[in-house]
Design a protein around this motif. Structure first.
Motif, short mmCIF file in Angstrom:
data_model
loop_
_atom_site.label_atom_id
_atom_site.label_comp_id
_atom_site.label_asym_id
_atom_site.label_seq_id
_atom_site.Cartn_x
_atom_site.Cartn_y
_atom_site.Cartn_z
N UNK A 184 0.87 -1.03 -0.02
CA UNK A 184 0.18 0.06 -0.11
C UNK A 184 0.93 1.12 0.01
N UNK A 185 0.59 2.08 -0.93
CA UNK A 185 1.57 3.25 -1.18
C UNK A 185 1.33 4.31 -0.02
N UNK A 186 0.13 4.15 0.65
CA UNK A 186 -0.02 5.27 1.66
C UNK A 186 0.77 5.03 2.91
N UNK A 187 1.62 3.91 2.93
CA UNK A 187 2.31 3.96 4.00
C UNK A 187 3.96 3.79 3.69
N UNK A 188 4.61 4.67 4.52
CA UNK A 188 6.05 4.76 4.61
C UNK A 188 6.55 3.27 4.91
N UNK A 236 -1.39 1.71 12.71
CA UNK A 236 -1.03 0.28 12.26
C UNK A 236 -1.39 -0.42 13.69
N UNK A 237 -0.90 0.10 14.63
CA UNK A 237 -1.14 -0.77 15.98
C UNK A 237 -2.71 -0.56 16.09
N UNK A 238 -3.40 0.71 16.00
CA UNK A 238 -4.91 0.91 16.37
C UNK A 238 -5.65 -0.21 15.43
N UNK A 239 -5.22 -0.39 14.05
CA UNK A 239 -5.69 -1.47 13.31
C UNK A 239 -5.50 -2.86 13.61
N UNK A 240 -4.62 -3.19 14.49
CA UNK A 240 -4.39 -4.47 14.64
C UNK A 240 -4.35 -4.99 16.09
N UNK A 241 -4.44 -4.24 16.99
CA UNK A 241 -4.20 -4.23 18.46
C UNK A 241 -5.79 -4.65 18.93
N UNK A 267 -8.71 9.85 8.54
CA UNK A 267 -8.55 8.61 8.53
C UNK A 267 -8.17 7.96 9.85
N UNK A 268 -7.20 8.65 10.48
CA UNK A 268 -6.59 8.08 11.78
C UNK A 268 -7.82 8.10 12.79
N UNK A 269 -8.63 9.52 12.59
CA UNK A 269 -9.65 9.40 13.79
C UNK A 269 -10.84 8.46 13.45
N UNK A 270 -11.04 8.01 12.28
CA UNK A 270 -12.01 6.94 12.13
C UNK A 270 -11.45 5.62 12.59
N UNK A 271 -10.14 5.27 12.46
CA UNK A 271 -9.62 3.99 13.13
C UNK A 271 -9.85 4.09 14.33
N UNK A 272 -9.47 5.36 15.29
CA UNK A 272 -9.39 5.42 16.61
C UNK A 272 -10.94 5.09 17.27
#
Length: 302
Positions: A184-188, A236-241, A267-272
């Motif tokens: 995924x190109x959105x992640x470094x 990523x930790x928010x997605x997988x924890x 995007x981050x806030x939606x994940x959170x």
């Protein structure tokens, strides 16, 4: 295994972006592997130096067969990797940047270990040397043995706490790589994202031996890039924890951003908001644009 061809095919993908001065050393390390059943794929993402010329020259001089993927314009690492993986035919796949290189027994040792394990193991990694610009060995960049020498089920739980895997040492089952989707190109930090996805479906094994050489460069990472990397790790930790193992880190990171007035991407806030261990008052304050100065008052109601 080292002198026989009947071992499973291993695909090694070497990618370059302005790595011309290191390419020969990398390719020599591929050529000198004790394990010989290798498909080599070389890729260059429109380097501004003469990387492609070095690739072509080395392949010709060494009469070494390779699939080539040379870009005429820069697309980014994720696109380059995805294109190269489409060319891969091996049971196992190794991705490595052209400025790093391999120990002669790297492929043999990883294949041997993976072949001895069950299909539930999706990838393996090893310890690594660190080298400077002249390929001289320098002090280790990290202690991989402490995190790697644990039971696979323990490692599965621990990986969520941070990236404990040096990418250049990894060998993946092609099946595990394909099943977990494209880069995924959105992640470094695309490597950590890949490990976490594989970690959900498969176990990960470790060889406590230095079987690769990681190149450190003099250039310092920019502050902006460092901040982005830190943010991506927490995303990523928010997605997988799933068990709250890093809830204090995640909640503290969001709170610090909010209290310091820093932007939190949608995007981050939606994940959170979907994170099972989020802090409700933080959600409320951010969502309702409550000034940070009133945070302590808002806390009384939650």
């Amino acid at each position: 295994m080292s002198s026989k061809m009947e071992g499973p095919l291993v695909t090694i993908v070497v990618v370059s972006y302005n790595h011309s001065k290191y390419i020969k050393e990398n390719l020599n390390s591929v050529k000198h592997q004790t394990y010989k059943n290798i498909q080599l794929i070389v890729g260059d993402d429109a380097s501004q130096d003469h990387s492609v010329k070095i690739f072509e020259q080395w392949l010709k001089e060494n009469e070494y067969p390779a699939e080539k993927n040379f870009h005429s314009y820069n697309t980014g690492l994720a696109q380059m990797l995805n294109e190269c993986i489409e060319l891969a035919k091996g049971k196992y796949i190794k991705l490595i940047a052209a400025d790093d290189f391999l120990h002669p027994e790297a492929i043999e040792r990883c294949v041997s270990k993976l072949e001895s394990l069950g299909e539930e193991f999706g990838m393996i990694y090893t310890d690594t040397f660190a080298v400077d610009d002249s390929s001289a060995i320098i002090p280790d960049i990290a202690d991989y043995n402490t995190s790697g020498n644990v039971a696979p089920l323990v490692f599965r739980q621990e990986l969520i706490k941070g990236n404990r895997i040096p990418a250049l040492t990894v060998m993946m089952r092609r099946k595990a790589l394909i099943e977990t989707g494209k880069y995924d190109s959105k992640f470094i930090v695309e490597d950590y994202y890949r490990w976490l996805k594989i970690n959900e479906k498969y176990l990960i094994s470790y060889i406590p031996e230095k079987l690769a050489y990681y190149r450190t460069h003099a250039e310092n990472i920019s502050k902006t890039r460092a901040e982005r990397v830190e943010t991506e790790f927490v995303m990523l930790q928010t997605m997988f924890d799933k068990d709250g193992k890093v809830k204090d880190k995640i909640n503290g990171f969001i709170q610090q951003k909010y209290l310091s007035g820093q932007d939190i991407s949608e995007e981050f806030f939606t994940l959170y908001k979907k994170y099972p261990f989020h802090v409700k008052r933080l959600i409320f304050c951010i969502q309702n644009h409550i000034p940070p100065s009133l945070y302590k008052i808002a806390c009384k109601f939650f």
